[in-house]
Design an enzyme around this catalytic site. Structure first.
Site, PDB file in Angstrom:
ATOM      1  N   ASP A 338       0.716  -1.336  -0.007  1.00 15.41           N
ATOM      2  CA  ASP A 338       0.023  -0.025   0.016  1.00 15.41           C
ATOM      3  C   ASP A 338       0.813   1.162  -0.004  1.00 15.41           C
ATOM      4  O   ASP A 338       1.981   1.100   0.451  1.00 15.41           O
ATOM      5  CB  ASP A 338      -0.843  -0.193   1.301  1.00 15.41           C
ATOM      6  CG  ASP A 338      -1.723   1.377   1.466  1.00 15.41           C
ATOM      7  OD1 ASP A 338      -2.262   1.829   0.636  1.00 15.41           O
ATOM      8  OD2 ASP A 338      -1.334   1.868   2.475  1.00 15.41           O
ATOM      9  N   ASP A 531      -1.384  -0.593   6.004  1.00 14.87           N
ATOM     10  CA  ASP A 531      -1.527  -0.306   7.403  1.00 14.87           C
ATOM     11  C   ASP A 531      -2.707   0.070   7.809  1.00 14.87           C
ATOM     12  O   ASP A 531      -3.331   0.544   8.871  1.00 14.87           O
ATOM     13  CB  ASP A 531      -0.410   0.928   7.752  1.00 14.87           C
ATOM     14  CG  ASP A 531      -1.091   2.124   7.045  1.00 14.87           C
ATOM     15  OD1 ASP A 531      -1.477   2.052   5.708  1.00 14.87           O
ATOM     16  OD2 ASP A 531      -1.013   3.204   7.699  1.00 14.87           O
ATOM     17  N   ASP A 535      -7.048  -1.920   4.052  1.00 12.76           N
ATOM     18  CA  ASP A 535      -6.166  -3.024   3.545  1.00 12.76           C
ATOM     19  C   ASP A 535      -6.422  -4.355   4.144  1.00 12.76           C
ATOM     20  O   ASP A 535      -5.729  -5.342   3.770  1.00 12.76           O
ATOM     21  CB  ASP A 535      -4.667  -2.565   3.992  1.00 12.76           C
ATOM     22  CG  ASP A 535      -4.173  -1.302   3.264  1.00 12.76           C
ATOM     23  OD1 ASP A 535      -4.484  -1.018   2.292  1.00 12.76           O
ATOM     24  OD2 ASP A 535      -3.361  -0.599   4.042  1.00 12.76           O
TER      25      ASP A 535
END
Length: 639
Positions: A338, A531, A535
């Site tokens: 990410d 995080d 996600d």
């Protein structure tokens, strides 16, 4: 002149205490049995005593050192478990006693128990690296109610209550600092040795140690949901999930042991029946064969190696939820990240101010900051941070979802928003050629200019990608919801293999599913690092999911297989290095144990080794394998 011997004596006592701490109560009892049996064995061997007394001395020594193993063998047979190391030891030593080989029977049990001591010390050492995390558990909290303080259990403190944390105390619950400032030691949580400075408004993590100032903290999470509680839960369950290698060794031992018992029986019976050899000779060889055949080195050292790997990772602030995930890292060849909060700081900052010809940068920023002053959006915070000067009075400020803000300033309508906002107002504007989020400003339907806001890569992000490339990772992929310009700019800065932009959470899942399909990478695995709460589905989809736990959301930490307690993406490469070294040690132990076993089994069957040598072959291999396993605790993975 009188010398002071107090310090050397004190140091000696401390060393003795540390040495004693290596042993559990059960191990201390085993050491006492070994000493007693060894003394009795020496008496039996060296003293000139009547035969009945000598035999009695030997039998007492045997019961002292072997009684526990005999009991376990009988109990396991009663439960249907015939073929374990206790059974093999019992059969071999009882046979030696029947043949009158008393010293050898005792020696077998002595060395076997000595191997158990080495194993226990090794396990305790591995546990201590993990128990350093267990030590973060707070035992009390100082609750402030009506101006009075009261010491209570952390579990009794409610959300929104205020606690007092003095210098030297552990922070018992997660919260926000409302008074005071201090340096706190978060090394047990994140592996980061540099203290973190906390001030009013900062988040305080439970388990950190307050060092310098007194803090008042408003509790934001109940104890069961706190950082320290989650860490303890992860640590306590870390060894519950076995690797494929561990499962294979368990299955191997269940098949291997009955086979060698059958071979030993054949070795004892067939030669006397077929060629008329002496029964005592071949029974003795069969007993030696049984002693050598114990699969202790394999059964003990393989799980101990993985346990040591989990312990080594915990020292670095990396919590692995099971040894199966540690082993899976060795097959990873693609790592997807990410962007925001994982590779980048997640903190927007103004990177460019582009006014029109008749407007100054200061005027443009002042107007944008004035309109944004009552907004809680991160973009508003970054614009306000860029303009610390006096703000203009604003009336009738309204927010249009997905567009921006509209307000009245000095009697004129001002729009501060994205391209959609200006298009809706039919304002002609110039799109800048700059990476980042663009905030346009228009006054009375005239374009004034724009402010460019961007998120910067973490200081550690470039090193993280470089380390992964050095580890042989084939692809480093960025998945982001940002636009193409922003995503590709960050990806190029970090020299990543590929980047996917303008993604929704469901889109990220689809891409990871594509990367994990057999057509893409056959036997290889894909790891994902994230995080945020968005996600969570991707973390669950990937073969190995990493959560940046220090700043990550609770949902991400729950869904992940490995939690990085700090904020460093380079820990992903470090986890892979630990996994690789762990696997190397496992393979070394399996290979060494099998080769030595096969050689000595052949020599034993041919009568080329005696019982003493058989004991050294069995226990020696076990001890060497255990010592090799605990090497993980001494390797410096920071290099």
């Amino acid at each position: 002149m009188k010398t002071n011997n107090a310090q050397p004596v004190y140091q000696f006592k401390k060393r003795r205490q540390r040495l004693r701490a290596q042993f559990s109560p059960a191990t201390k009892k085993t050491i006492n049995r070994i000493l007693i049996a060894f003394i009795l064995l020496l008496i039996g061997v060296s003293a000139t005593l009547p035969l009945p007394v000598t035999v009695t001395t030997y039998l007492v020594a045997y019961v002292v050192i072997g009684g526990r193993i005999l009991y376990k063998a009988i109990r396991n047979v009663g439960c249907g478990q015939f073929f374990d190391e206790n059974f093999l030891m019992s059969i071999a030593t009882l046979g030696a006693l029947i043949l009158g080989e008393y010293p050898e029977a005792i020696a077998v049990m002595l060395f076997y128990e000595l191997g158990e001591v080495f194993e226990d010390v090794a396990v305790n050492r591995s546990k201590r690296s993990i128990s350093a995390l267990m030590a973060v558990k707070p035992t009390s909290a100082t609750l402030i109610t009506n101006g009075q303080t009261k010491v209570v259990a952390p579990a009794k403190v409610q959300i929104n209550q205020t606690i007092l944390v003095k210098p030297g105390e552990k922070i018992p619950l997660d919260g926000t600092v409302v008074l005071g400032q201090s340096a706190v030691d978060t090394s047990a949580l994140t592996g980061e040795s540099i203290p973190q400075n906390l001030k009013v408004g900062d988040a305080a993590l439970s388990g950190a140690i307050n060092q310098t100032g007194t803090l008042r903290i408003k509790v934001t999470k109940a104890y069961r949901d706190s950082t320290v509680a989650k860490i303890l839960d992860l640590v306590q369950n870390a060894t519950s999930k076995k690797t494929a290698t561990e499962k294979f060794i368990t299955r191997f031992a269940k098949v291997y042991t009955p086979i060698v018992v059958g071979l030993a029986l054949a070795l004892a019976v067939l030669p006397p029946l077929v060629i008329g050899a002496a029964w005592s000779t071949w029974i003795y060889r069969a007993l030696i064969f049984l002693v050598i055949s114990c699969p202790c080195a394999l059964v003990i050292s393989v799980p101990l190696s993985f346990f040591g790997g989990i312990g080594a990772a915990s020292k670095q602030g990396i919590l692995v939820k099971g040894s199966n995930y540690l082993e899976a890292l060795n097959a990873v060849d693609t790592v997807a990240f990410d962007k925001t909060g994982t590779l980048t700081k997640g903190q927007f900052a103004v990177t460019d101010v582009l006014p029109q010809a008749n407007v100054t940068q200061d005027q443009l920023l002042q107007l944008a900051a004035s309109v944004e002053q009552n907004s809680t959006h991160p973009i508003a915070a970054s614009i306000l941070a860029a303009y610390p000067g006096e703000l203009l009075p604003v009336q009738d400020a309204t927010e249009q979802a997905g567009h921006g803000l509209r307000a009245t300033v000095n009697g004129q309508t001002v729009i501060v928003g994205n391209a959609k906002a200006l298009n809706a107002a039919n304002v002609t504007f110039i799109k800048p050629d700059a990476p980042g989020t663009v905030i346009y400003v228009a006054v009375a339907n005239h374009y004034w200019g724009c402010v460019v806001i961007a998120d910067e890569p973490k200081n550690d992000a470039n090193r993280a990608i470089q380390l992964l490339n050095q580890r042989g990772i084939q692809q480093t992929v960025m998945l982001t919801g940002d636009n193409h310009t922003v995503g590709t700019t960050i990806a190029k800065q970090l020299q990543m293999t590929n980047v996917y932009t303008d993604l929704l959470p469901a889109d990220k899942v689809k891409i990871v599913e594509q990367l994990t399909t057999p057509a893409h990478h056959r036997h290889k695995k894909v790891a994902f690092v994230g995080d945020g709460i968005n996600d969570t589905p991707v973390l669950a989809t990937a073969d190995v999911g990493f959560a940046m736990g220090g700043l990550g959301s609770d949902a991400a930490v729950e869904a992940a297989d490995i939690v990085i307690m700090g904020d460093e993406p380079s820990k992903v490469a470090q986890a892979m290095q630990i996994a690789k070294r762990t696997r190397q040690i496992v393979i070394q132990n399996i290979t060494f144990a099998l080769v030595v076993k096969i050689i000595f089994l052949l020599l034993g069957a041919l009568g080329m080794v005696n019982m003493w040598q058989a004991v050294f072959a069995d226990v020696g291999v076990t001890i060497l394998a255990v010592l090799n396993a605990i090497r993980l605790q001494f390797i410096n993975f920071d290099r």
